[in-house]
Design an enzyme around this catalytic site. Structure first.
Site, PDB file in Angstrom:
ATOM      1  N   ASP A 127     102.367  63.274  30.680  1.00  0.00           N
ATOM      2  CA  ASP A 127     102.545  62.241  29.729  1.00  0.00           C
ATOM      3  C   ASP A 127     102.693  62.821  28.336  1.00  0.00           C
ATOM      4  O   ASP A 127     103.033  61.432  27.743  1.00  0.00           O
ATOM      5  CB  ASP A 127     102.130  61.272  30.219  1.00  0.00           C
ATOM      6  CG  ASP A 127     100.607  60.954  30.214  1.00  0.00           C
ATOM      7  OD1 ASP A 127     100.175  62.615  29.719  1.00  0.00           O
ATOM      8  OD2 ASP A 127      99.788  60.393  31.106  1.00  0.00           O
ATOM      9  N   HIS A 128     100.945  63.584  28.055  1.00  0.00           N
ATOM     10  CA  HIS A 128     100.695  63.623  26.368  1.00  0.00           C
ATOM     11  C   HIS A 128     101.566  64.172  25.360  1.00  0.00           C
ATOM     12  O   HIS A 128     101.492  64.151  24.435  1.00  0.00           O
ATOM     13  CB  HIS A 128      98.969  63.929  26.875  1.00  0.00           C
ATOM     14  CG  HIS A 128      98.291  62.996  26.869  1.00  0.00           C
ATOM     15  ND1 HIS A 128      98.629  61.880  28.263  1.00  0.00           N
ATOM     16  CD2 HIS A 128      97.179  62.460  25.690  1.00  0.00           C
ATOM     17  CE1 HIS A 128      97.864  60.788  27.548  1.00  0.00           C
ATOM     18  NE2 HIS A 128      96.747  61.789  27.028  1.00  0.00           N
ATOM     19  N   ASP A 192      91.225  60.700  31.788  1.00  0.00           N
ATOM     20  CA  ASP A 192      91.375  60.062  30.225  1.00  0.00           C
ATOM     21  C   ASP A 192      91.072  58.486  30.512  1.00  0.00           C
ATOM     22  O   ASP A 192      90.386  57.891  31.519  1.00  0.00           O
ATOM     23  CB  ASP A 192      93.181  59.525  30.607  1.00  0.00           C
ATOM     24  CG  ASP A 192      93.421  59.095  30.081  1.00  0.00           C
ATOM     25  OD1 ASP A 192      94.114  59.435  29.145  1.00  0.00           O
ATOM     26  OD2 ASP A 192      93.488  58.342  29.054  1.00  0.00           O
ATOM     27  N   ARG A 474      94.399  51.487  21.485  1.00  0.00           N
ATOM     28  CA  ARG A 474      93.465  51.833  19.948  1.00  0.00           C
ATOM     29  C   ARG A 474      94.304  51.505  18.628  1.00  0.00           C
ATOM     30  O   ARG A 474      95.436  51.336  19.095  1.00  0.00           O
ATOM     31  CB  ARG A 474      93.292  52.548  20.505  1.00  0.00           C
ATOM     32  CG  ARG A 474      92.621  52.939  21.956  1.00  0.00           C
ATOM     33  CD  ARG A 474      91.958  54.849  22.229  1.00  0.00           C
ATOM     34  NE  ARG A 474      90.200  53.932  22.907  1.00  0.00           N
ATOM     35  CZ  ARG A 474      90.404  55.450  24.065  1.00  0.00           C
ATOM     36  NH1 ARG A 474      91.606  56.075  23.725  1.00  0.00           N
ATOM     37  NH2 ARG A 474      89.240  55.453  24.941  1.00  0.00           N
ATOM     38  N   SER A 669      88.698  58.533  23.232  1.00  0.00           N
ATOM     39  CA  SER A 669      89.245  58.558  24.901  1.00  0.00           C
ATOM     40  C   SER A 669      88.307  59.593  25.536  1.00  0.00           C
ATOM     41  O   SER A 669      87.157  59.637  25.338  1.00  0.00           O
ATOM     42  CB  SER A 669      90.544  59.741  24.211  1.00  0.00           C
ATOM     43  OG  SER A 669      89.750  61.020  23.461  1.00  0.00           O
ATOM     44  N   ARG A 671      88.568  62.002  25.932  1.00  0.00           N
ATOM     45  CA  ARG A 671      88.523  64.186  26.169  1.00  0.00           C
ATOM     46  C   ARG A 671      87.674  65.068  25.461  1.00  0.00           C
ATOM     47  O   ARG A 671      86.135  64.678  24.167  1.00  0.00           O
ATOM     48  CB  ARG A 671      89.295  64.522  24.204  1.00  0.00           C
ATOM     49  CG  ARG A 671      89.103  63.837  23.165  1.00  0.00           C
ATOM     50  CD  ARG A 671      89.815  63.867  21.613  1.00  0.00           C
ATOM     51  NE  ARG A 671      90.681  62.549  22.467  1.00  0.00           N
ATOM     52  CZ  ARG A 671      91.865  62.391  21.374  1.00  0.00           C
ATOM     53  NH1 ARG A 671      91.218  62.669  20.393  1.00  0.00           N
ATOM     54  NH2 ARG A 671      92.901  61.491  21.769  1.00  0.00           N
TER      55      ARG A 671
END
Length: 783
Positions: A127-128, A192, A474, A669, A671
């Site tokens: 999806d990213h 995520d 965000r 996030s 990440r």
């Protein structure tokens, strides 16, 4: 055992389950699958019940819902030490979910572990990596072409190691989880930060870094500091222009971006039943913006209705039987309680530049004029993992339909992101998509798109001051379009639609009038829409790839010359010595999110290549020495240059370095690249006033030392030209502060104390060089 059973009849196409029909028969309780895609993996409410009863007897008090589900997944409920906010829990989550940008590094780490197959049901969601340009179909074709190497890696790695693979175009990870994998009482971890979206279906769903996911996929107990529990009591009933999004926008204004750190937000009270299941998911999703570990709602009829509509009536029936374990105990105690009367809640809009700057929609225009923010709206964007449900699209279409009836279209540019292929197909069938197109909307791919910076924006130049309004979660500086002058505001999809039609922040749909094409004034009525489609959901195209029963023969290819993927080399072990005379790479001024530390947008293409993506290390952070981004002094040459270049120079010269940060360092996030990059480029210590939860854990996992000032005022004692030594590491122990010696250029020294939250196993990660190194050490010992 009560009389209960469910029989699920599957219709398969090419090995893929496409439509589901459920019938119940009365007989002995049967096993119920966790999802249609894993018919042999079952929900184990009996174990949840057993563990809860063990812990309740030990603690001798009523339990919150959060405690029931968290403690219900303890590895050893009889012996686990439990103290909110203090002890570390060893947990056994039910499943793992990974989005494609973080799955690359997670799967590379899993490959490095040497294990043959994942130990729990796991999925990858593409999806990213889809950039919004000209519309859904074209953008998807382009993404498949550009990202073919990465998609092939994730597909083959999934097949080899037993991980389900959702292809590009399937939708956003959190919408797919809600539709297929979340259920009341589940414990799910996802790579995520918006994984808490699944709390809208009564699950404990927690965002983590890839190394945490590897632990769970490897069958190792997962560690989490025992969360505090913040109760949000909802009374009254939502109505008019007020929406579920306004609940979390209000809570964010109350708690701020760090007020939920170390806590689960648990919603309860009579107002809960006035919110749809997908509305509850919206509220839980954006709990990430207040730093919460996760958020959750108690199981109720709205969740049952959603489970039924998504083909999971068997799960709903089973949850009904175990409902006492899926709601809080009467008399349970929260660490903090916030009360919100939904009947009095007004539509909100938060921003710019931070998601906790809350304004009633009625006030934001005047505030914007006073602050000098642009009031003209250049783009309105609806969708994202936070607000892309059928109900969201329906309410937005209801607003758009009124404008069209008066001959109006959006004055602002307007984009629509469906949350999943199922949502896209269903809103096309039911006419919502066409209404949104007619009002001026561009339907984007079923993906994250502009919400994460995947937006090839053409209507402004970089550096041009402008305003956008979104239904995203965000709005950090430059997050959506890489323009630091874009003032981004977050609100509900229906408010975005109304403001896009008006074209200005000064419009209040509750009181203000628009002028139709005929010159007559009219007022928009509050939108109303079905929370779920009257017909069944249209599943759309089949986008799921099942892992084969035996993937051992599957080849996973990573080219040594690839610019997108890179196999990982182990980080060096701690040498047993104190960290002496470290240089300061940067002393950060103010907010420093994971977007500042490891930017997304165009950098997403390097998420599987550690060395390449390290070229974005801290390029968004503001250097306190000169007030600039990506400009730091090289202490060895005295020249100013980019942060990554300076870090690489220090690494080449064999010099260790540290970063000094402010409050809530690493918010945003999940990440883990924001932790992998400093470790890769030679960093050893990050010292801040405070950390965001996920980032602090990610730093520990990669063998770094995240430390906090015992006295926050000591932040002012350290200057970018100083050298730092962390002493006493030979006696590194849980709860024992570490000493930091600051050496100033004039030869003077001073000593400050630094706190940490390491437990014994996390100290072993540091000593081994990383959590993955430690896992390998334990495997070698056991074999």
């Amino acid at each position: 055992v009560s009389a209960y059973s469910c029989l699920v009849l599957f219709h398969a196409l090419n090995g893929g389950i496409r439509r589901y029909h459920v019938a119940s028969v009365l007989c002995q309780r049967a096993k119920v699958a966790m999802s249609h895609f894993e018919p042999n993996e079952y929900i184990n409410y009996e174990k949840l019940e057993k563990n809860i009863n063990i812990v309740r007897k030990r603690l001798d008090r009523p339990l919150t819902l959060s405690e029931k589900i968290v403690y219900g997944h303890l590895d050893d409920p009889a012996k686990q030490e439990i103290e909110r906010g203090k002890t570390y829990l060893r947990l056994r989550p039910d499943r793992v979910a990974m989005q494609d940008a973080t799955a690359q590094m997670a799967m590379l780490q899993f490959i490095s572990s040497g294990l043959p197959k994942v130990a729990v049901p796991s999925t990858i969601h593409c999806d990213h990596l889809i950039e919004a340009q000209s519309g859904g179909e074209k953008d998807l074709r382009r993404a498949k072409d550009i990202n073919q190497e990465v998609y092939n890696f994730l597909s083959t790695a999934g097949a080899k190691y037993g991980v389900g693979f959702w292809k590009p175009g399937s939708g956003i990870i959190h919408q797919i989880i809600l539709e297929n994998y979340s259920y009341p009482g589940v414990m799910l971890i996802g790579t995520d930060s918006h994984t808490p979206n699944g709390g809208g279906l009564g699950g404990i769903c927690i965002g983590v870094g890839g190394a945490d996911a590897v632990d769970v996929m490897a069958g190792i107990p997962w560690e989490l500091k025992c969360p505090k529990v913040i109760g949000v009591k909802l009374t009254g009933k939502l109505s008019g222009w007020s929406s579920p999004k306004d609940v979390i926008l209000k809570v964010a204004g109350i708690l701020t971006v760090k007020g939920g750190t170390g806590a689960i937000i648990e919603y309860h009270g009579p107002g809960v039943d006035s919110i749809s299941c997908t509305g509850m998911a919206t509220i839980c999703n954006m709990g990430a913006e207040i730093g919460a570990t996760t958020s959750i709602f108690p199981y109720n009829t709205r969740m049952k209705k959603y489970l039924d509509k998504t083909g999971r009536a068997d799960i709903a029936a089973l949850a009904d039987e175990f409902q006492q374990y899926l709601v809080p105990d009467a008399g349970c105690q929260y660490d903090q309680v916030i009360e919100i009367n939904l009947s009095e809640l007004k539509p909100h809009i938060n921003g710019p530049f931070t998601p906790d700057l809350a304004h009633p929609v009625s006030d934001v225009g005047a505030v914007a004029e006073k602050e000098g923010w642009p009031v003209d709206i250049r783009v309105g964007l609806i969708g994202s993992c936070t607000n892309s449900s059928y109900e969201d699209m329906g309410r937005s279409a209801a607003v758009a339909k009124q404008a069209l009836a008066h001959g109006l279209k959006c004055k602002s540019k307007f984009t629509v992101t469906p949350g999943s292929e199922q949502i896209r197909a269903t809103i096309e069938r039911d006419g919502y998509a066409q209404i949104l197109r007619d009002v001026g909307g561009l339907i984007l791919a079923n993906a994250c798109g502009p919400c994460i910076g995947q937006w090839d924006r053409k209507d402004i130049k970089k550096g041009e001051k402008n305003t956008i309004v979104t239904s995203y979660n965000r709005n950090f500086t430059g997050r959506n379009d890489a323009n630091p002058e874009t003032h981004a505001f977050v609100t509900s999809p229906e408010i975005v639609t109304a403001l896009s039609i008006a074209g200005t922040l000064k419009f209040n749909p509750e009181t203000d009038f628009l002028t139709g094409a005929d010159g007559k004034k009219f007022k928009l009525e509050a939108p109303d829409a079905d929370e779920l489609p009257r017909l069944d959901f249209d599943p759309g195209q089949d986008t799921y790839q099942y892992p084969p029963k035996d993937g051992s023969g599957q080849h996973v290819d990573v080219s040594p010359t690839s610019q997108r993927l890179q196999l990982l080399e182990p980080f060096d072990k701690w040498d047993g010595k104190d960290l002496e005379d470290m240089l300061i790479l940067i002393k950060v001024k103010g907010k420093c999110t994971t977007d500042h530390i490891s930017a997304a947008g165009p950098w997403l293409k390097f998420r599987g290549h550690l060395d390449n993506i390290s070229n974005n290390l801290l390029i968004g952070a503001i250097n306190i020495e000169n007030g600039k981004a990506n400009s730091v002094r090289n202490a060895l040459t005295q020249e100013f240059g980019p942060v990554p270049d300076t870090a690489r120079y220090y690494k080449k010269m064999g010099v260790k370095w540290a970063v000094i940060g402010d409050e809530n360092y690493g918010e945003g996030s999940s990440r883990e690249h924001a932790a992998l990059e400093p470790r890769h480029l030679g960093g050893r210590v990050i010292i801040t006033k405070s950390f965001a939860r996920i980032h602090e854990t990610n730093l520990k996992k990669q063998g770094l030392l995240p430390l906090t000032f015992a006295d926050p005022a000591d932040y002012n004692k350290i200057h970018p030209v100083d050298k730092l030594s962390i002493v006493g590491l030979a006696d590194f122990a849980p709860g024992k502060p570490l000493k930091c010696i600051i050496k100033h250029p004039n030869g003077s020294q001073e000593t400050i104390m630094l706190n940490h939250t390491f437990n014994e196993s996390q100290i072993e990660w540091f000593q081994a060089g990383s959590a993955l190194n430690r896992m390998k050490e334990l495997q070698q010992k056991s074999s």
